[in-house]
Design a protein around this motif. Structure first.
Motif, PDB file in Angstrom:
ATOM      1  N   ASP A 242       0.834  -1.214   0.000  1.00  0.00           N
ATOM      2  CA  ASP A 242       0.000   0.000   0.000  1.00  0.00           C
ATOM      3  C   ASP A 242       0.863   1.256   0.000  1.00  0.00           C
ATOM      4  O   ASP A 242       0.632   2.185  -0.785  1.00  0.00           O
ATOM      5  CB  ASP A 242      -0.907   0.047   1.239  1.00  0.00           C
ATOM      6  N   LEU A 243       1.839   1.285   0.888  1.00  0.00           N
ATOM      7  CA  LEU A 243       2.671   2.477   1.036  1.00  0.00           C
ATOM      8  C   LEU A 243       3.581   2.680  -0.164  1.00  0.00           C
ATOM      9  O   LEU A 243       3.876   3.813  -0.538  1.00  0.00           O
ATOM     10  CB  LEU A 243       3.477   2.392   2.332  1.00  0.00           C
ATOM     11  N   ASP A 244       4.005   1.593  -0.787  1.00  0.00           N
ATOM     12  CA  ASP A 244       4.818   1.686  -1.996  1.00  0.00           C
ATOM     13  C   ASP A 244       4.004   2.296  -3.128  1.00  0.00           C
ATOM     14  O   ASP A 244       4.496   3.135  -3.879  1.00  0.00           O
ATOM     15  CB  ASP A 244       5.334   0.301  -2.378  1.00  0.00           C
ATOM     16  N   THR A 245       2.755   1.891  -3.223  1.00  0.00           N
ATOM     17  CA  THR A 245       1.853   2.442  -4.244  1.00  0.00           C
ATOM     18  C   THR A 245       1.647   3.938  -4.027  1.00  0.00           C
ATOM     19  O   THR A 245       1.609   4.705  -4.979  1.00  0.00           O
ATOM     20  CB  THR A 245       0.496   1.704  -4.219  1.00  0.00           C
ATOM     21  N   GLU A 246       1.540   4.341  -2.771  1.00  0.00           N
ATOM     22  CA  GLU A 246       1.382   5.761  -2.430  1.00  0.00           C
ATOM     23  C   GLU A 246       2.663   6.547  -2.698  1.00  0.00           C
ATOM     24  O   GLU A 246       2.626   7.760  -2.833  1.00  0.00           O
ATOM     25  CB  GLU A 246       1.045   5.929  -0.949  1.00  0.00           C
ATOM     26  N   GLY A 247       3.803   5.857  -2.716  1.00  0.00           N
ATOM     27  CA  GLY A 247       5.079   6.533  -2.904  1.00  0.00           C
ATOM     28  C   GLY A 247       5.583   7.218  -1.660  1.00  0.00           C
ATOM     29  O   GLY A 247       6.425   8.112  -1.723  1.00  0.00           O
ATOM     30  N   ASN A 248       5.086   6.804  -0.502  1.00  0.00           N
ATOM     31  CA  ASN A 248       5.463   7.433   0.758  1.00  0.00           C
ATOM     32  C   ASN A 248       6.555   6.605   1.442  1.00  0.00           C
ATOM     33  O   ASN A 248       6.299   5.847   2.383  1.00  0.00           O
ATOM     34  CB  ASN A 248       4.237   7.585   1.659  1.00  0.00           C
ATOM     35  N   GLU A 249       7.778   6.759   0.963  1.00  0.00           N
ATOM     36  CA  GLU A 249       8.906   5.968   1.448  1.00  0.00           C
ATOM     37  C   GLU A 249       9.235   6.242   2.919  1.00  0.00           C
ATOM     38  O   GLU A 249       9.538   5.326   3.673  1.00  0.00           O
ATOM     39  CB  GLU A 249      10.132   6.236   0.580  1.00  0.00           C
ATOM     40  N   ALA A 250       9.138   7.498   3.337  1.00  0.00           N
ATOM     41  CA  ALA A 250       9.452   7.847   4.725  1.00  0.00           C
ATOM     42  C   ALA A 250       8.466   7.182   5.689  1.00  0.00           C
ATOM     43  O   ALA A 250       8.865   6.598   6.698  1.00  0.00           O
ATOM     44  CB  ALA A 250       9.440   9.356   4.910  1.00  0.00           C
ATOM     45  N   LYS A 251       7.180   7.261   5.355  1.00  0.00           N
ATOM     46  CA  LYS A 251       6.160   6.633   6.201  1.00  0.00           C
ATOM     47  C   LYS A 251       6.350   5.119   6.206  1.00  0.00           C
ATOM     48  O   LYS A 251       6.227   4.477   7.250  1.00  0.00           O
ATOM     49  CB  LYS A 251       4.759   6.986   5.704  1.00  0.00           C
ATOM     50  N   MET A 252       6.671   4.558   5.052  1.00  0.00           N
ATOM     51  CA  MET A 252       6.862   3.121   4.955  1.00  0.00           C
ATOM     52  C   MET A 252       7.998   2.662   5.870  1.00  0.00           C
ATOM     53  O   MET A 252       7.835   1.718   6.641  1.00  0.00           O
ATOM     54  CB  MET A 252       7.157   2.710   3.510  1.00  0.00           C
ATOM     55  N   GLN A 253       9.137   3.326   5.797  1.00  0.00           N
ATOM     56  CA  GLN A 253      10.268   2.926   6.637  1.00  0.00           C
ATOM     57  C   GLN A 253       9.960   3.114   8.114  1.00  0.00           C
ATOM     58  O   GLN A 253      10.335   2.288   8.944  1.00  0.00           O
ATOM     59  CB  GLN A 253      11.539   3.663   6.222  1.00  0.00           C
ATOM     60  N   LYS A 254       9.245   4.177   8.444  1.00  0.00           N
ATOM     61  CA  LYS A 254       8.858   4.426   9.843  1.00  0.00           C
ATOM     62  C   LYS A 254       7.969   3.293  10.341  1.00  0.00           C
ATOM     63  O   LYS A 254       8.208   2.743  11.431  1.00  0.00           O
ATOM     64  CB  LYS A 254       8.129   5.764   9.956  1.00  0.00           C
ATOM     65  N   LEU A 255       6.956   2.916   9.573  1.00  0.00           N
ATOM     66  CA  LEU A 255       6.047   1.853   9.999  1.00  0.00           C
ATOM     67  C   LEU A 255       6.742   0.497  10.048  1.00  0.00           C
ATOM     68  O   LEU A 255       6.478  -0.304  10.954  1.00  0.00           O
ATOM     69  CB  LEU A 255       4.831   1.783   9.072  1.00  0.00           C
ATOM     70  N   VAL A 256       7.633   0.232   9.102  1.00  0.00           N
ATOM     71  CA  VAL A 256       8.372  -1.031   9.108  1.00  0.00           C
ATOM     72  C   VAL A 256       9.246  -1.104  10.353  1.00  0.00           C
ATOM     73  O   VAL A 256       9.293  -2.139  11.032  1.00  0.00           O
ATOM     74  CB  VAL A 256       9.198  -1.231   7.819  1.00  0.00           C
TER      75      VAL A 256
END
Length: 128
Positions: A90-104
């Protein structure tokens, strides 16, 4: 059941360390190529192979994937990272890399704490 003989706790700890050290940043050699969470780290059984030498069903991370998502092409990208159900996909599709790494990173810390508590016999309710 995973056929990976590595310790899941060590895998998750190494993944967190990898992210903390900027492991998913753009490569100097190939800055045009995006990095893929889990797939582009030693967490992945297929890391370094130009093709998938091992099926994802052999990976410990599959245990964190909902049964209905285990047949996806990259099942680990369908791990629900938070209560809202956000996934790497989902986050990759949004292109929100910062949020993705934070949540991971938050997900990794939660899983590490849970596994450590389970192994030491502490109650699960004490893990936040």
């Amino acid at each position: 059941m995973a056929k990976d003989d590595r310790d899941i706790l060590e895998i998750l700890q190494e993944e967190l360390d990898f992210i903390d050290k900027g492991g998913y940043g753009r490569s100097v050699r190939t800055p045009w190529l995006p990095k893929s969470i889990f797939q582009d780290s030693l967490s992945c059984l297929n890391y370094g192979y130009p093709y998938r030498a091992h099926p994802c069903s052999d990976c410990h991370l599959l245990d964190f994937v909902a049964p209905e998502d285990r047949t996806e092409s990259v099942p680990c990208h369908h791990i629900r990272l938070d209560k809202a159900g956000d996934t790497i996909e989902d986050l990759d599709t949004e292109g929100n890399e910062a949020k993705m790494q934070k949540l991971v990173k938050e997900w990794l810390r939660t899983q590490i704490n849970w596994i450590e508590a389970k192994r030491t016999g502490r109650s699960e309710s004490s893990v936040d």
